[in-house]
Design a protein around this motif. Structure first.
Motif, PDB file in Angstrom:
ATOM      1  N   HIS A 113       0.990  -1.408   0.146  1.00 27.36           N
ATOM      2  CA  HIS A 113       0.382   0.240   0.200  1.00 27.36           C
ATOM      3  C   HIS A 113       1.002   1.264  -0.059  1.00 27.36           C
ATOM      4  O   HIS A 113       1.944   1.583   0.749  1.00 27.36           O
ATOM      5  N   ASP A 172       6.586   1.508   5.937  1.00 20.80           N
ATOM      6  CA  ASP A 172       5.741   1.244   5.494  1.00 20.80           C
ATOM      7  C   ASP A 172       4.346   1.943   4.836  1.00 20.80           C
ATOM      8  O   ASP A 172       3.786   2.801   5.154  1.00 20.80           O
ATOM      9  N   ASP A 173       4.190   2.022   3.603  1.00 24.27           N
ATOM     10  CA  ASP A 173       4.636   0.189   2.749  1.00 24.27           C
ATOM     11  C   ASP A 173       5.393   0.836   1.671  1.00 24.27           C
ATOM     12  O   ASP A 173       5.568   0.190   0.802  1.00 24.27           O
ATOM     13  N   GLU A 206      -5.111   1.808   2.706  1.00 21.12           N
ATOM     14  CA  GLU A 206      -5.231   0.597   4.062  1.00 21.12           C
ATOM     15  C   GLU A 206      -5.023   1.188   4.992  1.00 21.12           C
ATOM     16  O   GLU A 206      -5.575   0.341   6.077  1.00 21.12           O
ATOM     17  N   GLU A 207      -4.549   2.218   5.725  1.00 19.82           N
ATOM     18  CA  GLU A 207      -4.047   2.507   6.992  1.00 19.82           C
ATOM     19  C   GLU A 207      -5.977   3.284   7.015  1.00 19.82           C
ATOM     20  O   GLU A 207      -5.732   3.749   7.930  1.00 19.82           O
ATOM     21  N   ASP A 233       3.423  -6.224   2.890  1.00 21.54           N
ATOM     22  CA  ASP A 233       2.911  -5.154   4.427  1.00 21.54           C
ATOM     23  C   ASP A 233       3.900  -5.863   5.759  1.00 21.54           C
ATOM     24  O   ASP A 233       2.994  -6.707   5.320  1.00 21.54           O
ATOM     25  N   GLN A 489       6.858   1.662  13.186  1.00 19.42           N
ATOM     26  CA  GLN A 489       5.880   1.721  11.856  1.00 19.42           C
ATOM     27  C   GLN A 489       4.138   2.507  12.938  1.00 19.42           C
ATOM     28  O   GLN A 489       4.178   3.029  14.574  1.00 19.42           O
TER      29      GLN A 489
HETATM   30 ZN    ZN Z   1       1.245  -1.287   6.367  1.00 19.92          ZN
END
Ligand code: ZN
Length: 517
Positions: A113, A172-173, A206-207, A233, A489
């Motif tokens: 992502h 990330d990422d 994604e987050e 990930d 992260q």
């Molecule tokens: Zn991630």
């Protein structure tokens, strides 16, 4: 003359790597070739990463997240990768790419992502999460800010393995994306053919919960034919060894509110008489688990898919660090009745993630509160259905004598039912787990270990990711993360250790060249 002619003839033969298309090089050899390429091109690779990191990438920042996607398209098309943007209204699109290898029989989708967690710039040591900074060691170890070395006429830029790049998404990422593309460049430069067709799915929210991923992929199912999905990930194991993982847990969330009198009452005038909702809720929650943390809800463990021999073996071989964790975290006696952490994440959990009723400390009031609230989450493992898990919890609460509703109770209901629980269902999704003894699973481990040495192999991570979406497409899903475990992260001062990044390039290069099963 004669010797010269033979020499010329040999020189005119096709390069061995091209001639031997059907016998790929061993992963260690591919890793070595990628390393050689990388050592000659560190400046270019780091520049590509830095430029990408400089584009702010919070999923809800629509203009910037779309800039990231446009930048990704340029990065992919520069490599001749056919690219499609799968749009999502108001968000960053899913960036899809396809690179066909004429003689390959397998197709691998690589997932990563490009969005990152929101940032609080003031909490970052350098104050600007989207201006990548190079340091000669981690900040915690006194790492100093240094300038990015540059190529000159006489020297190529050289980066130390222990240096770190600080920026949001440096781990990330975004870095796995750059590592993959740099690995493709390395293979081409070294004339090592790809052994698979490659597809990429780079997600832009994604987050923010991957809210639109499944729907978006369903609309474009025709693009997604493949034999395997590799997710990049996450970090490698705390030991520093490479990690291959085969699953993610699912989860559900729910909030429970238990009611007392319609308003908080004087605890002197009404205590001993007015029922106390904090006490009732405590009783209810405490009845859900025994002293070892075993959940007492009927059927809670019934649907857990049994582990295969390969998974049991992997668990037994995992590095043992429970004692260290206990010391570090100040835990005298863990839950689980003697089971190890890695065994316990193979079981569903039930957790109180928050608890609230009236006030404490300086704000404490001498009252019988009118309500008490708890927020729970349950992590699910393979075999479990999120709906059914939620229903089991609700049934348990009913069995304790509660009248269960999904809204505020009316005064009539309060007058009628001594115990009332409002339950708010937050939904959730199921776990995913690919068997470790599939030929493809074994092959991925072989290639990763061939390229980078002994790996830690985990049947599942404890955390949650919506990899079930790909499982539902019929794909085995295997995690091959590359970044350092201490990368901060999701927090401030997120960073990438360059040694991990370089090793990641080598691992991805070996996968692209050697993953046949
Ligand atoms: Zn991630």
């Amino acid at each position: 003359m004669r010797i010269l002619a033979v020499t010329l003839l040999i020189a005119a033969l096709p390069h061995p790597a091209i001639a031997q298309k059907s016998t790929p090089r061993a992963p260690a050899e591919v890793a070595q070739a990628v390393r050689e390429y990388r050592m000659d091109n560190e400046d270019r690779i780091i520049r590509e990463l830095s430029e990408f990191l400089a584009i702010p990438n919070t999923a809800s920042d629509t203009p910037n997240i779309q800039k990231n996607a446009a930048h990704l398209v340029e990065m992919l098309e520069a490599r001749g990768i056919e690219t499609h943007l799968l749009p999502i209204t108001g968000r960053g699109p899913v960036v899809f790419g396809k690179l066909i290898t004429p003689e390959a029989k397998r197709t691998v989708i690589f997932y990563a992502h490009y969005d990152g967690q929101p940032v609080d710039a003031a909490a970052w040591t350098d104050g600007k999460p989207f201006e990548p900074v190079l340091r000669d060691a981690p900040i915690e170890a006194g790492g100093k800010r240094i300038s990015f070395p540059e190529n000159s006429a006489h020297h190529r830029a050289v980066y130390d393995d222990d240096w770190r790049i600080y920026a949001r998404s440096s781990s990330d990422d975004k870095s796995p994306i750059v590592a993959l593309l740099a690995a493709i460049d390395a293979l081409r430069a070294k004339k090592i053919p790809l052994g698979v067709n490659l597809k990429v799915i780079f997600e832009g929210e994604e987050e923010a919960g991957s809210t639109n991923l499944q729907r978006t992929l369903e609309l474009h199912k025709n693009l997604l034919g493949a034999d395997l999905l590799i997710t990049a990930d996450g970090p490698v194991h705390q030991s520093g060894r490479p990690l291959v993982f085969f699953g993610n847990r699912g989860d559900i969330g729910l909030d429970i509110t238990v009611y007392g009198p319609v308003r908080a009452l004087h605890s002197g005038h009404y205590g001993n008489w007015a029922p106390n909702p904090a006490m009732e809720l405590s009783r209810l929650l405490a009845s859900m688990k025994d002293a070892d943390g075993r959940v007492l809800i009927d059927g809670y463990y019934d649907d857990v898919a049994p582990l295969g021999d390969a998974e049991k073996k992997a668990l037994a071989e995992l590095p043992q660090n429970d004692a260290d964790l206990q010391r570090e975290l100040g835990i005298a006696k863990p839950e689980g009745g003697g089971k190890k952490l890695v065994e316990l994440i193979m079981e569903p959990s039930l957790n109180i993630r928050g608890l609230r009723s009236a006030y404490v400390g300086e704000q404490a009031q001498n009252v019988v509160p009118d309500r008490a609230e708890a927020s729970l989450d349950a992590r699910l493992v393979r075999g479990e259905d999120p709906r059914k898990k939620f229903d089991q919890i609700v049934r348990f609460i009913l069995k304790q004598g509660y009248y269960v509703i999904d809204r505020e109770p009316t005064i009539e209901e309060r007058r009628t039912h001594p115990l009332i629980a409002k339950i708010a269902d937050e939904g959730g999704y199921r776990a995913s787990r690919t068997p470790m003894d599939l030929p493809v699973s074994k092959k991925v481990v072989d290639v990763v270990e061939g390229a980078a040495g002994p790996a830690v192999k985990m049947p599942t991570l404890g955390g949650t990711a919506p990899m079930y979406i790909f499982e539902e497409l019929g794909l085995p899903v295997i995690g091959v993360p590359i970044v350092n475990a201490d990368n901060h992260q999701h927090s401030s001062d997120e960073n990438l250790r360059l040694g991990h990044f370089w090793r990641g390039m080598e691992i991805y290069g070996a996968i692209l060249a050697d993953l046949n099963w």
